[in-house]
Structures are given as C-alpha cells and as structure tokens.
Scaffold this active site. Structure first.
Site, short mmCIF file in Angstrom:
data_model
loop_
_atom_site.label_atom_id
_atom_site.label_comp_id
_atom_site.label_asym_id
_atom_site.label_seq_id
_atom_site.Cartn_x
_atom_site.Cartn_y
_atom_site.Cartn_z
N HIS A 66 -14.54 82.83 12.66
CA HIS A 66 -15.21 82.10 11.84
C HIS A 66 -16.47 81.31 12.83
O HIS A 66 -17.65 80.87 12.48
CB HIS A 66 -14.37 80.74 11.42
CG HIS A 66 -13.83 81.00 10.03
ND1 HIS A 66 -13.87 80.16 9.01
CD2 HIS A 66 -13.16 82.15 9.82
CE1 HIS A 66 -13.20 80.71 8.00
NE2 HIS A 66 -12.68 81.82 8.38
N ASP B 69 -18.25 74.60 9.14
CA ASP B 69 -17.43 75.49 8.37
C ASP B 69 -17.01 74.93 6.91
O ASP B 69 -16.53 73.98 6.90
CB ASP B 69 -16.21 75.70 9.09
CG ASP B 69 -15.54 76.94 8.78
OD1 ASP B 69 -15.55 78.05 9.13
OD2 ASP B 69 -15.05 77.14 7.57
N SER C 283 -10.02 90.23 14.71
CA SER C 283 -9.54 89.38 15.96
C SER C 283 -8.15 88.87 15.63
O SER C 283 -7.65 88.33 16.85
CB SER C 283 -10.41 88.35 16.18
OG SER C 283 -10.39 87.33 15.04
N TRP D 115 -11.21 96.03 23.15
CA TRP D 115 -12.30 95.34 22.33
C TRP D 115 -13.38 96.21 22.44
O TRP D 115 -13.97 96.65 23.44
CB TRP D 115 -12.97 94.01 23.04
CG TRP D 115 -13.55 93.07 22.42
CD1 TRP D 115 -14.90 92.90 22.39
CD2 TRP D 115 -13.06 92.27 20.88
NE1 TRP D 115 -15.28 92.04 21.26
CE2 TRP D 115 -14.31 91.74 20.42
CE3 TRP D 115 -11.92 92.28 20.32
CZ2 TRP D 115 -14.38 91.14 19.37
CZ3 TRP D 115 -11.78 91.68 19.00
CH2 TRP D 115 -13.19 90.74 18.56
N HIS E 287 -9.28 96.00 8.19
CA HIS E 287 -8.38 94.87 7.63
C HIS E 287 -9.31 94.33 6.35
O HIS E 287 -8.85 93.37 5.78
CB HIS E 287 -7.90 93.96 8.77
CG HIS E 287 -8.89 93.00 9.28
ND1 HIS E 287 -10.12 93.54 9.68
CD2 HIS E 287 -8.87 91.79 9.32
CE1 HIS E 287 -10.87 92.58 10.09
NE2 HIS E 287 -10.05 91.09 9.87
N ASN F 154 -16.85 89.96 8.09
CA ASN F 154 -17.80 90.15 9.12
C ASN F 154 -17.82 91.86 9.50
O ASN F 154 -18.85 92.50 9.23
CB ASN F 154 -17.48 89.49 10.51
CG ASN F 154 -17.64 88.19 10.21
OD1 ASN F 154 -18.94 87.69 10.26
ND2 ASN F 154 -16.70 87.23 10.23
N ASP G 92 -8.96 86.58 2.41
CA ASP G 92 -9.78 87.23 1.37
C ASP G 92 -9.93 88.74 1.42
O ASP G 92 -10.26 89.30 0.94
CB ASP G 92 -11.19 86.58 1.62
CG ASP G 92 -11.70 87.00 2.97
OD1 ASP G 92 -10.83 86.97 3.99
OD2 ASP G 92 -12.77 87.23 3.09
N1 UDP Z 1 -14.99 92.79 16.67
C1 UDP Z 1 -15.68 93.14 17.82
N2 UDP Z 1 -14.97 94.21 18.56
C2 UDP Z 1 -13.53 94.63 18.44
C3 UDP Z 1 -12.83 94.00 17.18
C4 UDP Z 1 -13.58 93.27 16.23
O1 UDP Z 1 -16.84 93.17 18.12
O2 UDP Z 1 -13.22 95.35 19.23
C5 UDP Z 1 -15.60 91.80 16.15
C6 UDP Z 1 -16.27 92.47 14.67
O3 UDP Z 1 -17.70 93.10 15.07
C7 UDP Z 1 -16.67 91.53 13.68
C8 UDP Z 1 -15.54 90.56 14.28
O4 UDP Z 1 -15.11 90.70 15.42
O5 UDP Z 1 -17.69 90.87 13.87
C9 UDP Z 1 -14.19 90.48 13.13
O6 UDP Z 1 -14.45 89.77 12.07
P1 UDP Z 1 -13.85 89.95 10.71
O7 UDP Z 1 -14.36 89.04 9.90
O8 UDP Z 1 -13.94 91.30 10.22
O9 UDP Z 1 -12.05 89.68 11.13
P2 UDP Z 1 -11.33 88.45 11.66
O10 UDP Z 1 -11.66 88.61 13.08
O11 UDP Z 1 -12.03 87.23 11.12
O12 UDP Z 1 -9.96 88.75 11.29
#
Ligand code: UDP
Length: 448
Positions: A20, A118, A276, A328, A346, A350, A370
């Site tokens: 976020h 936010d 994340s 990562w 998932h 993003n 969501d």
């Molecule tokens: N991300 C990344 N490397 C990873 C895993 C995730 O850069 O190994 C970034 C991804 O590009 C995205 C964010 O983490 O911008 C994940 O956001 P998302 O809204 O999909 O999921 P959340 O983390 O909110 O569950």
C-alpha cells in the site's frame, strides 16, 4: 524546495501493510515536481518508511518520511498471527497520525494545506474538515472493490450473511456473474466487528466525502466501471498505471534473474510470486513444486524466507537447470521480459497491473481482500488468465493451468487480449491519455 521556499505543507498518511505505502509514495513522487512549492510529509511506520525510502535516492528532497507509532503495546508478545500487527496499528489510528501531524505543525510553524491518505483512512474526512483543506484518498486496488465497499450495508442486507454460498451479486449494476463468495471477505464473513472490517465499512461511508479519490488504474481497463464510480464520488480519478509514469527506478537483481531470462525461449517461463504478505500453506507449495518438476516448464519462483525449508526436500537441487528460486525478484522487469510466459499470482492489484503492462497471462490463486474479485475479473471479464484447480493449488490443477497458458492456443488467445489492454494502459499515460488528464485534475485539487 529548500526550507525557505516551502509554501505549502502536504500531509501524506500511508497504510504500512501489504503493498500500500509504496504505490502511495509513487503517487507523491509523481505529484512533487507538479507542485514544486510543496513539501510532502510522509507519515508512516518506521518499518514501512525504511523499506520504501531508498537510501541513495535523493531525487525527491521535497518528500520527507516521518515515523508514527505502529501501535505495538508495551511488553507485547506476538502470537505469530499476521493480522495482529495490522490490528494493533488500526487501534492506534488516528491518534498516532494526529500526534505526529501536530508535532510537524509546531516544528514548522505551518499548517497542512492538503491531506493525501490511503483510502482506508475514513477519519481523514474529519481531519480535512478541521483543517479546511482538501482530502485526496488513494485507493491502491481496482475500481470494482471500492464500489463494493461503498455498498457494504446494502450487500449485507440482501445477502443475509449466514449463507452466502451460491448467491450472486446480480442485484448490483456491473456485477452480474460475480458470486457472493468472490467479494472481499471483510464485507460478508468472519467477525465483522474486528478492526479491518470496521475500518473498511467506515471507509465505504466516508469516502464519498473526499475531495477526490485517486486510483492506480486506468479508465479503459474496465469501462463498465467508469460511470458507476464517477457517479458515486465527487471526483474519481484513474491516474495509473503509476509504474508507467515514473522514471525507471534502480531495481536490484542480485540473483541474476534477468540474465537468466535472456537465455530462455520466448514466452516459455513461469514466474511465481504471491506478493509481500501471502504465504500459501505447505501442501500447496509442495503441489506447485511437484507440478513444476513433473511438467518440466522453466520457472522463476520468488518465495520469502528460506526456500530449503519451504519447498520439498531436494527440489532446488533437482530443478537447478530448470529454474531459479529467490527471496525477492525484480518482478516488474521479469513481467516485461519476453521470455516470461505465465504468472502464477495471488492477484494483488499491483501484480495484476504489472502483468497487464508486461502482457503476461495469469494463473490465479487468490487468498484474501480483493484478490478473489480480481481473479474473477481476470478470468471472466478480461479473459486473460485462469484459476488453478478448485481454488487451492493441486499438482494436477497447476499442471493443467501451466499447460493451458504456456502451450495451448487458448494461452495465445489470452496473450492477444492482453496486448489490447496493454496498449490501452500505455495510451492512458500518453500526453493526451485519460490518466494524464485525470492527473492534471488531481494536481489542480492539490494546488488550489
Ligand atoms: N514484488 C517484487 N518482487 C517480489 C515479489 C513482489 O517486486 O519478489 C512486488 C510486485 O512487483 C508488486 C508488489 O511487490 O509491486 C506486490 O503487490 P501486490 O499488490 O500484488 O500484492 P501485496 O504485496 O499487496 O499482497
């Protein structure tokens, strides 16, 4: 600006969990050159600020991180539940923000001329009124979920929450074909009085008061939503995808994912990440590992923590010629690489946007918030991805989904459809694009 040139102080209130805070920072980075006389104070927990403000990035001197309390009680012993830090934080709001904001006002002798938060922070409606300042709320997910939160009371009333299985949302314009079980669970199930459902419910009631609601999306992605969202807010501004509007950030690739991709065939690699916060249960990780091993598709798997402990014994050694496992990954770049052919995701917003920008069909295993709604949109509205098994990852389900996306005509068809949406995303941020026009409106709200 140097201190003497600062004419405006703008408060930014971030939500420090999941992904976020980082898109909110992207929004502020985009705004800052457009409002050069302003200093943005980015109120967020120390942990989240440390994670998103890069040490060597001095480009945005006018954006200052400011730490607020994360609400952890004294002598706190964690139960290990991932919801606990979020609930502790939610309980600390809005006082933690108010205290920090008052300190800044005292220190600078200036008041805040605008607050950007936010969208979760319903209490900003009162803050804005007290300050006589505009409130810009930033929704970090898609347009469909925000509409559902506005209608929480209506949905709860009609669905009669005890049994939602098999019920449809056909009573809501724009949501025919969507099942009640697909919508954010905070609307319909569990303890509706716990902090997150309460926060989202209040958000639904207060958000229409915001001077503007900005969203990291673009109008053309879901045209059925445009009139619906516009009619419910004072200003609803699609200004994304933000990843296409910022200068290329230095993205670390210490494990060499991109070089490895350079050696792979076009559209042949599956990229796997659950974002994340989510960690699939051990039996699903095992099923996915077996599916990858048996099917032989090449892969990059981003998995937090120690992969030796999380994945089946010997998997890393046996598959070392087929794939790489990292804690990562440079996801945005991986999804834009021509060798990447499928994204097991998932369905966080993003990730969905980045997959669209990269033109990569998705294999969806949604968990909470969501994500299920995004999964249905990917499958049924855009037709650019597929679910996996019956919702949970099974070896057979994962193999079928990989086969479908990576080596069937249907996978190619998904790619063609993605190409159309991808083009619309790039068009939206061009100088005459819809997101650019909306961004100008947003800048006007902030500078007024
Ligand atoms: N991300 C990344 N490397 C990873 C895993 C995730 O850069 O190994 C970034 C991804 O590009 C995205 C964010 O983490 O911008 C994940 O956001 P998302 O809204 O999909 O999921 P959340 O983390 O909110 O569950």
């Amino acid at each position: 600006p140097g201190d003497e040139n600062v004419k405006k102080l703008i408060a930014v209130l971030a939500f420090p969990f999941a992904t976020h805070a980082s898109p909110l920072l992207s929004l502020v980075q985009r705004l800052s050159p457009a409002v050069p006389e302003a200093r943005f104070i980015f109120f967020n927990t120390a942990k989240s600020n440390n994670a998103i403000f890069l040490e060597d990035d001095k480009r945005w001197d006018s954006i200052r991180p400011y730490n607020v309390s994360d609400g952890t009680p004294e002598n706190y012993v964690s139960s290990g539940s991932p919801m606990e830090p979020i609930e502790n934080f939610a309980k600390a709001t809005p006082e933690n923000f108010r205290t920090a904001m008052e300190t800044v006002v005292e220190e600078t002798g200036m008041g805040f001329s605008c607050i950007i938060t936010d969208a979760f922070y319903w209490f900003a409606a009162d803050m804005a009124q007290e300050l006589q300042a505009p409130w810009v709320a930033f929704w970090t997910a898609g347009p469909r979920s925000v509409l559902l939160h506005l209608d929480t009371d209506l949905i709860r009333g009609i669905l009669k929450l005890s049994r939602i299985d098999g019920k449809m949302l056909d009573f809501l314009p724009g949501f025919s074909g969507i099942c009640a079980t697909d919508i954010p669970p905070e609307i319909t199930c569990g303890d509706l009085n716990s902090p997150m459902p309460r926060m989202l419910h209040k958000m639904g009631l207060m958000l229409p008061k915001a001077t503007a609601v900005a969203i990291n999306s673009f109008e053309e992605i879901d045209t059925a939503m445009v009139n619906l969202t516009n009619s419910r807010f004072k200003k609803f501004l699609n200004i994304g995808p933000l990843v296409l509007t910022l200068p290329d950030l230095k993205i670390s690739d210490s494990e060499g994912c991109l070089q490895w991709l350079d050696k792979q065939k076009q559209e042949s690699v599956a990229y796997i990440s659950f974002g994340s916060t989510v960690m699939p249960p051990p039996h699903e990780l095992e099923a996915l590992a077996e599916a990858l091993e048996t099917s032989g598709f090449h892969f990059i798997w981003s998995i937090r923590g120690n992969p030796e402990e999380k994945l089946p014994k010997g998997f890393l050694e046996r598959t070392k010629d087929k794939g790489i496992v990292v804690s990562w990954a440079p996801q945005l770049k991986i999804l834009q690489h021509e060798a990447t052919g499928a994204f097991i995701t998932h369905c966080g917003w993003n990730s969905v946007l980045e997959s669209i920008v990269g033109g990569v069909p998705m294999i969806c295993r949604a968990f909470f918030g969501d994500q299920r709604l995004n999964m249905r949109t990917i499958e049924n509205v855009w037709g650019v991805g597929t679910g996996i098994g019956d919702g949970e990852i099974t070896k057979d389900g994962a193999m079928k989904a990989l086969e479908l996306v990576l080596s069937s005509e249907e996978g190619q068809y998904m790619r063609q459809k993605l190409e159309d949406i991808r083009k619309l995303a790039f068009d939206a941020v061009q100088s005459h694009g819809s997101s650019t026009a909306n961004f100008e409106t947003l800048t006007a709200v902030i500078t007024k």
